[in-house]
Scaffold this motif. Structure first.
Motif, PDB file in Angstrom:
ATOM      1  N   GLY A  12       0.801  -1.221   0.000  1.00 42.55           N
ATOM      2  CA  GLY A  12       0.000   0.000   0.000  1.00 42.55           C
ATOM      3  C   GLY A  12       0.833   1.268   0.000  1.00 42.55           C
ATOM      4  N   TYR A  13       2.153   1.140   0.013  1.00 42.85           N
ATOM      5  CA  TYR A  13       3.035   2.303   0.010  1.00 42.85           C
ATOM      6  C   TYR A  13       3.622   2.597  -1.370  1.00 42.85           C
ATOM      7  CZ  TYR A  13       2.903   2.031   5.100  1.00 42.85           C
ATOM      8  OH  TYR A  13       2.496   2.001   6.405  1.00 42.85           O
ATOM      9  N   GLY A  14       3.322   1.748  -2.344  1.00 44.48           N
ATOM     10  CA  GLY A  14       3.847   1.956  -3.687  1.00 44.48           C
ATOM     11  C   GLY A  14       5.217   1.359  -3.913  1.00 44.48           C
ATOM     12  N   TYR A  15       5.709   0.558  -2.968  1.00 46.54           N
ATOM     13  CA  TYR A  15       7.050  -0.018  -3.113  1.00 46.54           C
ATOM     14  C   TYR A  15       7.139  -0.938  -4.324  1.00 46.54           C
ATOM     15  CZ  TYR A  15       7.803   1.622   1.682  1.00 46.54           C
ATOM     16  OH  TYR A  15       7.906   2.388   2.801  1.00 46.54           O
ATOM     17  N   GLY A  16       6.111  -1.736  -4.577  1.00 47.10           N
ATOM     18  CA  GLY A  16       6.121  -2.637  -5.732  1.00 47.10           C
ATOM     19  C   GLY A  16       6.222  -1.859  -7.037  1.00 47.10           C
ATOM     20  N   GLY A  17       5.440  -0.803  -7.159  1.00 48.50           N
ATOM     21  CA  GLY A  17       5.489   0.038  -8.349  1.00 48.50           C
ATOM     22  C   GLY A  17       6.832   0.719  -8.504  1.00 48.50           C
ATOM     23  N   LYS A  18       7.417   1.147  -7.379  1.00 48.50           N
ATOM     24  CA  LYS A  18       8.737   1.780  -7.429  1.00 48.50           C
ATOM     25  C   LYS A  18       9.808   0.788  -7.855  1.00 48.50           C
ATOM     26  CE  LYS A  18       7.561   5.353  -4.173  1.00 48.50           C
ATOM     27  NZ  LYS A  18       7.662   5.904  -2.846  1.00 48.50           N
ATOM     28  N   LEU A  19       9.693  -0.460  -7.408  1.00 49.76           N
ATOM     29  CA  LEU A  19      10.653  -1.483  -7.835  1.00 49.76           C
ATOM     30  C   LEU A  19      10.569  -1.715  -9.341  1.00 49.76           C
ATOM     31  CD1 LEU A  19      10.306  -4.101  -4.963  1.00 49.76           C
ATOM     32  CD2 LEU A  19      12.361  -2.805  -5.549  1.00 49.76           C
ATOM     33  N   ILE A  20       9.346  -1.831  -9.848  1.00 46.88           N
ATOM     34  CA  ILE A  20       9.171  -2.016 -11.292  1.00 46.88           C
ATOM     35  C   ILE A  20       9.692  -0.790 -12.038  1.00 46.88           C
ATOM     36  CG2 ILE A  20       7.494  -2.334 -13.166  1.00 46.88           C
ATOM     37  CD1 ILE A  20       7.859  -4.844 -11.509  1.00 46.88           C
ATOM     38  N   ALA A  21       9.444   0.409 -11.500  1.00 45.52           N
ATOM     39  CA  ALA A  21       9.930   1.636 -12.132  1.00 45.52           C
ATOM     40  C   ALA A  21      11.457   1.655 -12.205  1.00 45.52           C
ATOM     41  CB  ALA A  21       9.424   2.863 -11.371  1.00 45.52           C
ATOM     42  N   ASP A  67       6.079   2.296 -23.731  1.00 45.08           N
ATOM     43  CA  ASP A  67       5.146   3.324 -23.260  1.00 45.08           C
ATOM     44  C   ASP A  67       4.677   3.050 -21.832  1.00 45.08           C
ATOM     45  OD1 ASP A  67       5.333   4.725 -25.650  1.00 45.08           O
ATOM     46  OD2 ASP A  67       3.628   3.672 -26.534  1.00 45.08           O
ATOM     47  N   VAL A  68       4.396   1.796 -21.515  1.00 49.44           N
ATOM     48  CA  VAL A  68       3.955   1.431 -20.165  1.00 49.44           C
ATOM     49  C   VAL A  68       5.078   1.680 -19.170  1.00 49.44           C
ATOM     50  CG1 VAL A  68       3.167  -0.460 -18.700  1.00 49.44           C
ATOM     51  CG2 VAL A  68       2.230  -0.195 -20.994  1.00 49.44           C
ATOM     52  N   SER A  69       6.300   1.323 -19.542  1.00 42.31           N
ATOM     53  CA  SER A  69       7.438   1.561 -18.648  1.00 42.31           C
ATOM     54  C   SER A  69       7.605   3.047 -18.354  1.00 42.31           C
ATOM     55  CB  SER A  69       8.725   0.995 -19.254  1.00 42.31           C
ATOM     56  OG  SER A  69       8.714  -0.413 -19.231  1.00 42.31           O
ATOM     57  N   LYS A  70       7.461   3.889 -19.385  1.00 40.61           N
ATOM     58  CA  LYS A  70       7.553   5.337 -19.175  1.00 40.61           C
ATOM     59  C   LYS A  70       6.467   5.817 -18.216  1.00 40.61           C
ATOM     60  CE  LYS A  70       9.534   6.577 -23.645  1.00 40.61           C
ATOM     61  NZ  LYS A  70       9.283   7.229 -24.941  1.00 40.61           N
ATOM     62  N   ALA A  71       5.252   5.303 -18.377  1.00 41.09           N
ATOM     63  CA  ALA A  71       4.141   5.707 -17.508  1.00 41.09           C
ATOM     64  C   ALA A  71       4.396   5.282 -16.059  1.00 41.09           C
ATOM     65  CB  ALA A  71       2.830   5.107 -18.015  1.00 41.09           C
ATOM     66  N   ILE A  72       4.937   4.087 -15.861  1.00 43.10           N
ATOM     67  CA  ILE A  72       5.232   3.609 -14.507  1.00 43.10           C
ATOM     68  C   ILE A  72       6.301   4.487 -13.863  1.00 43.10           C
ATOM     69  CG2 ILE A  72       6.211   1.689 -13.177  1.00 43.10           C
ATOM     70  CD1 ILE A  72       4.854  -0.185 -15.242  1.00 43.10           C
ATOM     71  N   ILE A  73       7.340   4.812 -14.625  1.00 44.31           N
ATOM     72  CA  ILE A  73       8.405   5.674 -14.097  1.00 44.31           C
ATOM     73  C   ILE A  73       7.831   7.034 -13.714  1.00 44.31           C
ATOM     74  CG2 ILE A  73      10.518   6.930 -14.691  1.00 44.31           C
ATOM     75  CD1 ILE A  73      11.205   4.444 -16.493  1.00 44.31           C
ATOM     76  N   ASN A  74       7.010   7.624 -14.585  1.00 44.76           N
ATOM     77  CA  ASN A  74       6.428   8.940 -14.303  1.00 44.76           C
ATOM     78  C   ASN A  74       5.510   8.918 -13.087  1.00 44.76           C
ATOM     79  OD1 ASN A  74       7.761  10.194 -16.422  1.00 44.76           O
ATOM     80  ND2 ASN A  74       6.101   9.798 -17.867  1.00 44.76           N
ATOM     81  N   LYS A  75       4.810   7.805 -12.882  1.00 48.25           N
ATOM     82  CA  LYS A  75       3.888   7.716 -11.749  1.00 48.25           C
ATOM     83  C   LYS A  75       4.616   7.459 -10.430  1.00 48.25           C
ATOM     84  CE  LYS A  75      -0.120   5.284  -9.938  1.00 48.25           C
ATOM     85  NZ  LYS A  75      -1.188   4.322 -10.187  1.00 48.25           N
ATOM     86  N   TYR A  76       5.546   6.514 -10.423  1.00 42.94           N
ATOM     87  CA  TYR A  76       6.153   6.083  -9.168  1.00 42.94           C
ATOM     88  C   TYR A  76       7.474   6.771  -8.848  1.00 42.94           C
ATOM     89  CZ  TYR A  76       2.538   2.597  -8.778  1.00 42.94           C
ATOM     90  OH  TYR A  76       1.314   1.980  -8.651  1.00 42.94           O
ATOM     91  N   LEU A  77       8.128   7.347  -9.847  1.00 42.86           N
ATOM     92  CA  LEU A  77       9.373   8.083  -9.621  1.00 42.86           C
ATOM     93  C   LEU A  77       9.324   9.397 -10.384  1.00 42.86           C
ATOM     94  CD1 LEU A  77      11.904   5.138 -10.017  1.00 42.86           C
ATOM     95  CD2 LEU A  77      11.092   6.145  -7.886  1.00 42.86           C
ATOM     96  N   PRO A  78       8.354  10.277 -10.050  1.00 46.74           N
ATOM     97  CA  PRO A  78       8.171  11.503 -10.829  1.00 46.74           C
ATOM     98  C   PRO A  78       9.374  12.441 -10.796  1.00 46.74           C
ATOM     99  CG  PRO A  78       6.881  11.586  -8.810  1.00 46.74           C
ATOM    100  CD  PRO A  78       7.439  10.203  -8.911  1.00 46.74           C
ATOM    101  N   ASP A  79      10.176  12.365  -9.758  1.00 48.30           N
ATOM    102  CA  ASP A  79      11.373  13.205  -9.659  1.00 48.30           C
ATOM    103  C   ASP A  79      12.613  12.463 -10.124  1.00 48.30           C
ATOM    104  OD1 ASP A  79       9.905  15.339  -8.576  1.00 48.30           O
ATOM    105  OD2 ASP A  79      10.031  14.452  -6.577  1.00 48.30           O
TER     106      ASP A  79
END
Length: 88
Positions: A12-21, A67-79
């Motif tokens: 629930g903290y977004g760690y999984g998404g950040k790992l994929i990013a 495109d999906v990888s770019k979207a994941i990076i922008n969502k989970y690692l915006p900076d």
């Protein structure tokens, strides 16, 4: 193949998404990958998480295209993010 699982207490903290990013960022840095990421998922309900991220699923195989990888990076690692390899 590395097995990465987020403990239930950390969900629930977004760690999984950040790992994929982070993996996606690395895939952009590797010649010829262009952000393409493929992984093998356990079949225990977690595969729906990859659907949420936009991955294309074929049984246990999940594919994240450019495109999906770019979207994941922008969502989970915006900076942005950095990968620092620690070698012992």
């Amino acid at each position: 193949m590395a097995l990465v699982e987020v403990a239930e207490c950390n969900q629930g903290y977004g760690y999984g998404g950040k790992l994929i990013a982070l993996v996606a960022m690395d895939a952009f840095e590797q010649p010829g990958f262009e952000g393409y990421v493929q992984l093998k998922s356990k079949i225990n309900g977690i595969e729906k998480f990859y659907d949420h991220l936009g991955g294309e699923r074929n049984w246990q195989r999940v594919i994240f295209d450019t495109d999906v990888s770019k979207a994941i990076i922008n969502k989970y690692l915006p900076d942005g993010g950095t990968i620092q390899w620690i070698i012992n």
